[in-house]
Design a protein around this motif. Structure first.
Motif, mmCIF file in Angstrom:
data_model
loop_
_atom_site.group_PDB
_atom_site.id
_atom_site.type_symbol
_atom_site.label_atom_id
_atom_site.label_comp_id
_atom_site.label_asym_id
_atom_site.label_seq_id
_atom_site.Cartn_x
_atom_site.Cartn_y
_atom_site.Cartn_z
ATOM 1 N N VAL A 231 0.829 -1.207 0.000
ATOM 2 C CA VAL A 231 0.000 0.000 0.000
ATOM 3 C C VAL A 231 0.863 1.257 0.000
ATOM 4 O O VAL A 231 0.356 2.355 -0.286
ATOM 5 C CB VAL A 231 -0.976 0.036 1.197
ATOM 6 N N GLN A 232 2.156 1.113 0.285
ATOM 7 C CA GLN A 232 3.046 2.271 0.252
ATOM 8 C C GLN A 232 3.204 2.827 -1.154
ATOM 9 O O GLN A 232 3.546 3.995 -1.331
ATOM 10 C CB GLN A 232 4.426 1.892 0.791
ATOM 11 N N TYR A 233 2.971 1.974 -2.174
ATOM 12 C CA TYR A 233 3.083 2.425 -3.557
ATOM 13 C C TYR A 233 1.765 3.064 -3.978
ATOM 14 O O TYR A 233 0.711 2.430 -3.939
ATOM 15 C CB TYR A 233 3.428 1.252 -4.475
ATOM 16 N N ARG A 234 1.825 4.289 -4.392
ATOM 17 C CA ARG A 234 0.596 5.042 -4.628
ATOM 18 C C ARG A 234 -0.058 4.735 -5.963
ATOM 19 O O ARG A 234 -1.265 4.889 -6.117
ATOM 20 C CB ARG A 234 0.889 6.543 -4.513
ATOM 21 N N THR A 235 0.731 4.337 -6.952
ATOM 22 C CA THR A 235 0.159 4.095 -8.274
ATOM 23 C C THR A 235 0.094 2.600 -8.552
ATOM 24 O O THR A 235 0.866 1.801 -8.009
ATOM 25 C CB THR A 235 0.982 4.765 -9.379
ATOM 26 N N LEU A 236 -0.837 2.240 -9.435
ATOM 27 C CA LEU A 236 -0.957 0.845 -9.831
ATOM 28 C C LEU A 236 0.322 0.366 -10.493
ATOM 29 O O LEU A 236 0.772 -0.759 -10.266
ATOM 30 C CB LEU A 236 -2.143 0.687 -10.789
ATOM 31 N N ALA A 237 0.922 1.217 -11.307
ATOM 32 C CA ALA A 237 2.158 0.835 -11.994
ATOM 33 C C ALA A 237 3.249 0.459 -11.002
ATOM 34 O O ALA A 237 3.968 -0.530 -11.191
ATOM 35 C CB ALA A 237 2.634 1.971 -12.900
ATOM 36 N N GLU A 238 3.384 1.238 -9.937
ATOM 37 C CA GLU A 238 4.403 0.932 -8.923
ATOM 38 C C GLU A 238 4.097 -0.389 -8.225
ATOM 39 O O GLU A 238 4.999 -1.185 -7.945
ATOM 40 C CB GLU A 238 4.468 2.060 -7.891
ATOM 41 N N ARG A 239 2.838 -0.624 -7.940
ATOM 42 C CA ARG A 239 2.463 -1.866 -7.261
ATOM 43 C C ARG A 239 2.732 -3.076 -8.145
ATOM 44 O O ARG A 239 3.209 -4.113 -7.681
ATOM 45 C CB ARG A 239 0.989 -1.814 -6.850
ATOM 46 N N VAL A 240 2.415 -2.935 -9.439
ATOM 47 C CA VAL A 240 2.657 -4.041 -10.364
ATOM 48 C C VAL A 240 4.155 -4.284 -10.525
ATOM 49 O O VAL A 240 4.619 -5.427 -10.521
ATOM 50 C CB VAL A 240 1.999 -3.745 -11.730
ATOM 51 N N LYS A 241 4.906 -3.212 -10.627
ATOM 52 C CA LYS A 241 6.350 -3.332 -10.846
ATOM 53 C C LYS A 241 7.042 -3.985 -9.651
ATOM 54 O O LYS A 241 8.084 -4.628 -9.799
ATOM 55 C CB LYS A 241 6.950 -1.944 -11.109
ATOM 56 N N ASN A 242 6.472 -3.837 -8.465
ATOM 57 C CA ASN A 242 7.101 -4.369 -7.247
ATOM 58 C C ASN A 242 6.419 -5.644 -6.728
ATOM 59 O O ASN A 242 6.623 -6.036 -5.575
ATOM 60 C CB ASN A 242 7.077 -3.302 -6.150
ATOM 61 N N GLN A 243 5.640 -6.306 -7.592
ATOM 62 C CA GLN A 243 4.908 -7.496 -7.162
ATOM 63 C C GLN A 243 5.818 -8.634 -6.709
ATOM 64 O O GLN A 243 5.445 -9.430 -5.846
ATOM 65 C CB GLN A 243 4.014 -8.006 -8.291
ATOM 66 N N SER A 244 7.012 -8.715 -7.284
ATOM 67 C CA SER A 244 7.918 -9.791 -6.884
ATOM 68 C C SER A 244 8.402 -9.598 -5.448
ATOM 69 O O SER A 244 8.811 -10.550 -4.782
ATOM 70 C CB SER A 244 9.123 -9.851 -7.831
ATOM 71 N N LYS A 245 8.304 -8.368 -4.953
ATOM 72 C CA LYS A 245 8.739 -8.071 -3.584
ATOM 73 C C LYS A 245 7.573 -8.109 -2.614
ATOM 74 O O LYS A 245 7.669 -8.728 -1.543
ATOM 75 C CB LYS A 245 9.414 -6.685 -3.556
ATOM 76 N N TYR A 246 6.486 -7.434 -2.981
ATOM 77 C CA TYR A 246 5.310 -7.367 -2.113
ATOM 78 C C TYR A 246 4.054 -7.667 -2.915
ATOM 79 O O TYR A 246 3.813 -7.051 -3.957
ATOM 80 C CB TYR A 246 5.165 -5.980 -1.477
ATOM 81 N N GLY A 247 3.242 -8.588 -2.417
ATOM 82 C CA GLY A 247 2.006 -8.937 -3.095
ATOM 83 C C GLY A 247 1.047 -7.764 -3.177
ATOM 84 O O GLY A 247 1.009 -6.903 -2.298
ATOM 85 N N PHE A 248 0.247 -7.756 -4.231
ATOM 86 C CA PHE A 248 -0.736 -6.697 -4.457
ATOM 87 C C PHE A 248 -1.733 -6.666 -3.296
ATOM 88 O O PHE A 248 -2.143 -7.718 -2.797
ATOM 89 C CB PHE A 248 -1.478 -6.976 -5.767
ATOM 90 N N PRO A 249 -2.150 -5.480 -2.824
ATOM 91 C CA PRO A 249 -3.097 -5.413 -1.694
ATOM 92 C C PRO A 249 -4.391 -6.151 -2.010
ATOM 93 O O PRO A 249 -5.024 -5.904 -3.032
ATOM 94 C CB PRO A 249 -3.345 -3.910 -1.537
ATOM 95 N N SER A 250 -4.763 -7.057 -1.144
ATOM 96 C CA SER A 250 -5.946 -7.891 -1.335
ATOM 97 C C SER A 250 -7.144 -7.318 -0.581
ATOM 98 O O SER A 250 -7.003 -6.442 0.260
ATOM 99 C CB SER A 250 -5.649 -9.304 -0.842
ATOM 100 N N HIS A 251 -8.305 -7.854 -0.902
ATOM 101 C CA HIS A 251 -9.502 -7.548 -0.121
ATOM 102 C C HIS A 251 -9.696 -8.567 1.000
ATOM 103 O O HIS A 251 -10.714 -8.550 1.688
ATOM 104 C CB HIS A 251 -10.741 -7.576 -1.016
ATOM 105 N N LYS A 252 -8.735 -9.449 1.163
ATOM 106 C CA LYS A 252 -8.880 -10.551 2.113
ATOM 107 C C LYS A 252 -8.192 -10.226 3.435
ATOM 108 O O LYS A 252 -7.051 -9.779 3.456
ATOM 109 C CB LYS A 252 -8.279 -11.824 1.531
#
Length: 621
Positions: free
Chosen positions: A53-74
């Protein structure tokens, strides 16, 4: 303080007591209170948010998926055992590791323990009934407006991980509330054993009306009185009633081979009770709290805690693996593979009623069988979804007519796409193309394909375009239902090319207006991940595009792809994916825009209230 209309309040405060387990940067301490159940500050809780959640844009979250999983609704809820607290044993480490996978993780103190308020009635103490009330408060919180105001989204209680006595409270709670995953760590099966344990601890406990126990309370270790009623509430519970837990729930039991408190027979008891939806894991060489025994050789090379080998590290690794999204998908598939009719006990159907090996149709499955919020069931055997069925075998065509009673097929592909891809023979096929055969503007086209190629979490922007351009088609299909044309003797099939995107949107609307919860709708959408494994033609076609993906993205295609950190191979995988979270994000967007499924049918599809209720009547039993 945040309070919502359901009278759930959240009060975020500084962590009030010195602790050997300080809060992480992505953790918050707060009190959750329900005015009906709590008369003090409420339940003390620590929420661990996904670091992504520290990454503000979707692009940043996607680019860093190997490090931190995408924020879930779970949300994963961690609950402690007898006279314990939220930071005991493996809980802080598990919260940290699961958050890195994208989960929100909450660990709490039950009333009367840790930093939470006192028990409602000190004479009764911490009863199982009170524990269930506390768990109910958490359940209501995660889907409340208070949660949305705090986190920017509501959540689904996806998993409960309970230790020791907390297991009994978890199972008793789950008799009334559906939770997909229940994890039992060293839970007692024969509740009477708790009475024997109390007698060993204090032979006169019954005559004395209870006993003292040393525990952590408001930052200090102290002797706390355990009333007789508290012990009896757990020690007289009938564990056989846990069999009533929803059949869609999967149970993992983790026991230690050398537990001096809980006999290993408890593992067998729960394995038999939850047969067909149970996994058992035995951890060697450790005690009830997952600490190594004296002179442990530490063959797993685990870290030490309190001078003992910490098997909690091993446990955490196992639980994180168990909750990986591909393993969650497999369990949902298994627990929902069979559809049992709510009206006829002997009526059991296979959701995947046309296996590819027989039919040569990919992703063919029954849309029905799911329970609605009002307690009804989506009618099985009246609606089926699939990928392009044009290569169906003769046997499959016969079976669709004779056994499934299919007499109508809605083809959601564009007209030219249907001609090129082929149309299923021998059926009444109506081509009702989504997007209304419209040619998108260059801006819409770029937005659409960026939504499909760059990340599955971008799908909502593509689905929004498709939905907006498909309203007349969608209304026509539901008019067909409204007129009473769909029943077990007149079933329909709807499909596009993959049976994923356009078919997925229509499937969402069918289940949504029927009253199925958003978590189940999203899991059902994710089943296409399994259903498309056989679609070799489409997979080869998508993978063969290579660098053409850049061109389709527009003049700055390479720059856009670089911002997301995706290659043509990854873009091909994205366009073929059907992740739970993609559908969940789309439903978030849908509900934010339209308010509810009912309002969408009123205001966008122009059905009146009587017509909507009639559609629901035809879709449910």
């Amino acid at each position: 303080m945040v309070t919502d209309k359901q009278n759930i309040s959240v009060n975020v405060v500084d962590y009030p007591y010195d602790t050997s387990v300080p809060l992480l940067d992505n953790e918050q301490f707060f009190y959750i209170r329900d005015e009906k159940r709590h008369k003090g500050r409420g339940l003390a809780a620590i929420l661990t948010q996904p670091p992504s959640v520290q990454y503000r844009t979707l692009a940043e979250r996607v680019k860093n998926q190997s490090k931190y999983g995408f924020p879930s609704h779970k949300l994963v809820l961690l609950i402690h055992g007898h006279q314990s607290f939220k930071n005991a044993l493996y809980q802080p480490l598990l919260a940290d590791k699961l958050s890195q996978e994208g989960y929100y993780v909450l660990r709490i103190d039950f009333r009367g323990l840790g930093d939470s308020e006192d028990c409602w009635d000190p004479k009764l103490g911490r009863t199982i009934k009170q524990d269930v009330e506390d768990l109910t408060t958490i359940y209501e919180f995660v889907s409340s407006e208070a949660c949305k105001l705090l986190l920017g989204r509501t959540l689904t209680l996806d998993t409960i991980v309970a230790h020791s006595r907390g297991v009994i409270s978890m199972f008793e709670f789950a008799r009334e509330v559906y939770v997909p995953n229940l994890i039992n760590c060293c839970g007692r099966f024969d509740s009477h054993g708790l009475l024997l344990k109390a007698a060993r601890r204090s032979p006169t406990w019954e005559a004395d009306g209870g006993f003292y126990c040393h525990t952590l309370r408001f930052g200090e270790w102290q002797d706390v009185w355990i009333p007789k009623a508290e012990t009896l509430s757990a020690g007289t519970l009938d564990s056989s009633k846990f069999k009533e837990i929803d059949s869609g729930t999967w149970v993992l039991s983790v026991y230690t081979a050398t537990d001096p408190i809980i006999p290993i027979t408890a593992a067998a008891g729960y394995s038999n009770l939850f047969a067909g939806r149970h996994t058992l894991n035995i951890v060697p060489n450790c005690d009830h709290n997952f600490y190594g025994l004296p002179d442990d050789p530490n063959k797993l090379n685990l870290s030490l805690r309190k001078g003992k080998v910490n098997y909690g590290v091993y446990l955490v690794k196992e639980l994180v693996e168990y909750l990986k999204e591909e393993n969650q998908l497999e369990r949902f598939y298994k627990t929902h593979q069979l559809i049992k009719s709510a009206k006829n006990e002997g009526d059991v159907r296979n959701r995947w009623c046309l296996p590819y090996e027989f039919s040569q149709i990919s992703n063919f499955r029954d849309v029905g069988g799911y329970t609605t919020g009002s307690g009804t069931q989506v009618r099985p055997g009246i609606m089926y979804r699939c990928a392009n069925p044009n290569e169906a075998t003769a046997g499959a065509l016969d079976y669709m007519k004779s056994d499934l009673s299919v007499n109508k097929i809605f083809d959601l592909r564009a007209t030219n796409e249907a001609i090129e891809g082929g149309i299923i023979p021998e059926f009444d096929v109506e081509n009702l193309s989504f997007n209304n055969n419209m040619t998108l503007s260059p801006e819409e086209m770029a937005k659409h394909y960026q939504g499909m190629f760059l990340s599955s979490y971008n799908f909502p922007q593509a689905y929004e375009i498709v939905l907006e351009n498909s309203l007349p088609t969608i209304r026509h299909i539901f008019e067909y239902v409204l007129d009473g044309n769909v029943d077990e003797k007149h079933a329909i099939v709807f499909h596009c090319t993959a049976g994923k995107d356009r078919t997925g949107i229509l499937g969402m609307l069918i289940l949504g207006i029927a009253g199925v919860d958003v978590d189940t709708i999203s899991h059902d959408y994710e089943l296409t991940t399994l259903g498309l494994c056989t679609e070799k033609r489409l997979i080869a076609k998508i993978n063969g595009r290579g660098d053409k993906f850049y061109t389709i993205l527009g003049p700055k295609g390479r720059e856009i792809a670089a911002a997301y950190g995706v290659t043509p191979t990854e873009m091909a995988a994205n366009v073929l994916s059907s992740k739970y979270e993609a559908m969940r994000l789309f439903i978030d967007s849908f509900l934010s825009k339209f308010g509810s499924f009912d309002r969408f049918f009123y205001e966008q599809l122009k059905f009146n209230k009587i017509e909507v209720e009639k559609i629901k009547f035809h879709l449910t039993i």
